[in-house]
Design an enzyme around this catalytic site. Structure first.
Site, PDB file in Angstrom:
ATOM      1  N   CYS B 196     -29.653  -8.818  -6.261  1.00 33.54           N
ATOM      2  CA  CYS B 196     -31.058  -9.277  -6.230  1.00 33.54           C
ATOM      3  C   CYS B 196     -31.780  -8.709  -7.454  1.00 33.54           C
ATOM      4  CB  CYS B 196     -31.765  -8.773  -4.982  1.00 33.54           C
ATOM      5  SG  CYS B 196     -30.960  -9.139  -3.421  1.00 33.54           S
ATOM      6  N   HIS B 200     -34.534 -10.075 -10.213  1.00 33.42           N
ATOM      7  CA  HIS B 200     -35.919  -9.787  -9.835  1.00 33.42           C
ATOM      8  C   HIS B 200     -36.402  -8.380 -10.221  1.00 33.42           C
ATOM      9  CE1 HIS B 200     -36.279 -13.685  -8.031  1.00 33.42           C
ATOM     10  NE2 HIS B 200     -35.123 -13.503  -7.435  1.00 33.42           N
ATOM     11  N   ARG B 238     -34.237 -18.202   2.112  1.00 31.72           N
ATOM     12  CA  ARG B 238     -34.236 -18.085   0.651  1.00 31.72           C
ATOM     13  C   ARG B 238     -33.173 -17.076   0.205  1.00 31.72           C
ATOM     14  NH1 ARG B 238     -33.152 -18.955  -3.255  1.00 31.72           N
ATOM     15  NH2 ARG B 238     -34.135 -19.118  -5.291  1.00 31.72           N
ATOM     16  N   CYS B 242     -30.044 -17.539  -2.404  1.00 28.51           N
ATOM     17  CA  CYS B 242     -29.664 -16.652  -3.509  1.00 28.51           C
ATOM     18  C   CYS B 242     -28.187 -16.281  -3.409  1.00 28.51           C
ATOM     19  CB  CYS B 242     -30.505 -15.376  -3.492  1.00 28.51           C
ATOM     20  SG  CYS B 242     -32.209 -15.633  -4.025  1.00 28.51           S
TER      21      CYS B 242
END
Lengths: 129, 281
Positions: B196, B200, B238, B242
């Protein structure tokens, strides 16, 4: 009843032979009936979203059709000057995390995203940028 | 001379080690949140942290203007209305969601996910709604069902619009769940080897193809979102997206891994106001 079983067995045997015959015939003429497959180029592999997808992260300022490119990685330009040793460029594509563990670059070779032959082609293409 | 330099280097390194050690032993959601914000604001000093609730739109004035225009007459209003009707329809026993959730279900969404000490695990807002249903003799909704759980939550969160995210992890067991979520957040996954954090944290504000990438701080306050108009997507859905984008097998929605991830991820947005419910492209 017994006769029926014989017939069924024979039918199975025949269909097996026919089927394997088909397979063999196909194997013998790889590009026989279908049109000969065009060999995929390094550029096509680099641009293919399911393959190299280089443009997701890298710009290619000298390639006019390299559009909507990402910014995760540095632009791919003057590559032969930046990587005088082509093997190092290939190693970078194969697994960039070997040199920089925090690199976000996909380890294309290590994780089998591209085959060894595909990496050779992509390396050649990128080296020429 | 050389020895002196080596000694100096060693002392500096030892000092660093102690400093790092101190950070890891006393890590807390608040310290983590501050570290994240420090990282983003160093890179983007001109973007206000308050604007992170707009996700990638915080980095894109044009996109933000379009968003503001769309939000004047949200195309998903009729969907929210369906959620409101579900919320207000009493159970067979005559009770309502407002009867069984704290504070009548208002101004509480920012407390979720929360660690339930009695259960020994993280409870999401979806779980709390389902607990409410089963306690009143109704069947639990499927977490993935956007027509039931999705719409109900999309409406319910509007009752907490503007509430500050307020996730707590104060006990050792709560911290263990938080740390598990943090580990998932930072672990590389899938054939494409992304965490992640690869996008991000490392690449927030950058572009993947032409997509602007959002910072992790500010994410959790604005989910679920209506994508492209009225396609409702929950936060954990979501996450699944991903996982599959990086060619990883996604943990199941509602699994402990997902819940702990949402717990950690939500705590990163502590102190930011909930935005419910919103449009995303």
């Amino acid at each position: 009843m017994r006769k029926l079983r014989h017939v069924a067995a024979a039918a199975c045997a025949i269909s097996t032979i026919v089927l394997s015959g088909n397979v063999l015939a196909q194997a013998a003429t790889p590009s026989g009936a279908t049109a000969p497959k065009k060999e995929v180029t390094g550029k096509e592999l680099a641009f293919d979203r399911r393959k190299g997808n280089c443009l997701a992260c890298h710009g290619m300022p000298t390639v006019p059709d390299a559009e909507s490119t990402g910014l995760y990685g540095p632009p791919l330009i003057a590559m032969s000057a930046r990587f005088p040793d082509k093997a190092k460029l290939r190693a970078q594509i194969w697994d960039a995390t070997a040199i920089n563990p925090s690199s976000a670059m996909i380890p294309f070779g290590k994780h089998g995203v591209l085959s060894e032959a595909e990496i050779d082609k992509v390396t050649d293409f990128v080296y020429g940028l | 001379m050389k020895q002196q330099i080596i000694m100096k280097l060693l002392t500096v390194m030892a000092g660093l080690g102690i400093a790092l050690g101190a950070v890891t032993t006393h890590a807390s959601p608040e310290k983590d949140r501050q570290e994240f914000i420090k990282h983003y604001t160093a890179k983007f000093p001109n973007i206000k942290v308050e604007d992170y609730v707009y996700g990638a739109l915080a980095f894109d004035a044009d996109g933000r203007a379009q968003y503001d225009a769309i939000m004047e007459f949200p195309p998903f209003d009729s969907e929210i209305e369906k959620g409101r009707q579900m919320w207000e329809t009493p159970f067979k026993n005559g009770k309502t969601y407002a009867d069984c959730l704290p504070n009548g279900g208002k101004q509480i969404a920012g407390n979720y996910p929360m660690f339930d000490e009695a259960k020994g695990k993280v409870v999401t807002l979806h779980d709390a709604i389902n607990q409410c249903r089963t306690a009143n003799g109704e069947e639990a909704f499927k977490l993935n069902d956007m027509k039931t759980m999705g719409l109900l939550t999309a409406y319910m969160r509007t009752l907490s619009d503007g509430m500050m995210m307020n996730i707590k992890a104060e006990t050792p067991r709560a911290m263990a769940a938080y740390e598990d979520g943090k580990k998932t957040f930072f672990s590389r996954k899938g054939q494409l080897n992304f965490a992640c954090a690869s996008c991000h944290v490392q690449n927030a504000g950058s572009r993947l193809r032409s997509e602007l990438i959002s910072p992790a701080v500010g994410h959790a306050v604005h989910w679920p979102v209506f994508r492209g108009g009225d396609n409702l997507v929950s936060l954990q859905n979501r996450y699944s997206g991903c996982f599959s984008q990086v060619r990883a097998v996604s943990p199941a929605v509602g699994s402990e891994t997902m819940n702990n991830l949402e717990y950690f991820h939500s705590a990163l947005s502590n102190g930011l106001p909930l935005k419910a419910s919103v449009f995303r492209k």
